[in-house]
Scaffold this motif. Structure first.
Motif, short mmCIF file in Angstrom:
data_model
loop_
_atom_site.label_atom_id
_atom_site.label_comp_id
_atom_site.label_asym_id
_atom_site.label_seq_id
_atom_site.Cartn_x
_atom_site.Cartn_y
_atom_site.Cartn_z
N UNK A 181 77.64 66.86 61.02
CA UNK A 181 78.45 65.87 60.70
C UNK A 181 79.99 65.91 61.09
N UNK A 182 80.19 64.78 61.81
CA UNK A 182 81.46 65.04 62.46
C UNK A 182 82.31 63.43 62.04
N UNK A 183 83.67 63.57 62.68
CA UNK A 183 84.47 62.48 62.29
C UNK A 183 84.21 61.66 63.59
N UNK A 184 84.06 60.08 63.50
CA UNK A 184 84.15 59.29 64.59
C UNK A 184 84.96 58.19 64.24
N UNK A 185 86.18 58.29 65.03
CA UNK A 185 87.20 57.31 64.52
C UNK A 185 87.51 57.44 63.09
N UNK A 186 87.51 56.60 62.33
CA UNK A 186 87.87 56.50 60.93
C UNK A 186 86.81 56.56 60.05
N UNK B 193 75.63 63.51 65.27
CA UNK B 193 75.18 63.49 66.63
C UNK B 193 73.88 63.88 66.69
N UNK B 194 73.09 63.05 67.41
CA UNK B 194 71.60 63.30 67.76
C UNK B 194 71.50 63.88 68.97
N UNK B 195 70.92 64.94 69.29
CA UNK B 195 70.60 65.71 70.46
C UNK B 195 69.73 64.64 71.54
#
Length: 74
Positions: A6-11, A16-18
């Motif tokens: 789980x990561x930050x994407x913008x706000x 991210x899927x491999x």
């Protein structure tokens, strides 16, 4: 099994899927995915389960009225 981060994407927050997962699911950047609850948690799928239910109903109707639809198609 694949481990997703789980990561930050913008706000927002995202995962991210491999590349291997994208290839196996036949999805590309920009496609929609559907998260549906199951008895074991959640399932991520590129197929809309509601649409599949509607198509099954349509198939039943088409089968029931096969002859009428054939005549209308002429």
């Amino acid at each position: 099994m694949f481990k997703l981060k789980v990561t930050t994407v913008g706000n927002s927050t995202g995962i991210v899927l491999p590349k291997e997962v994208l290839a196996k699911m036949h999805i590309e950047k920009g496609d929609n995915l559907y998260l549906t609850p199951t008895s074991n948690g959640f399932e991520i799928t590129p197929y809309n389960p509601e649409f599949e239910q509607e198509m099954e109903t349509a198939r039943e109707v088409m089968k029931q009225y096969r002859n009428a639809l054939r005549e209308l198609a002429k």
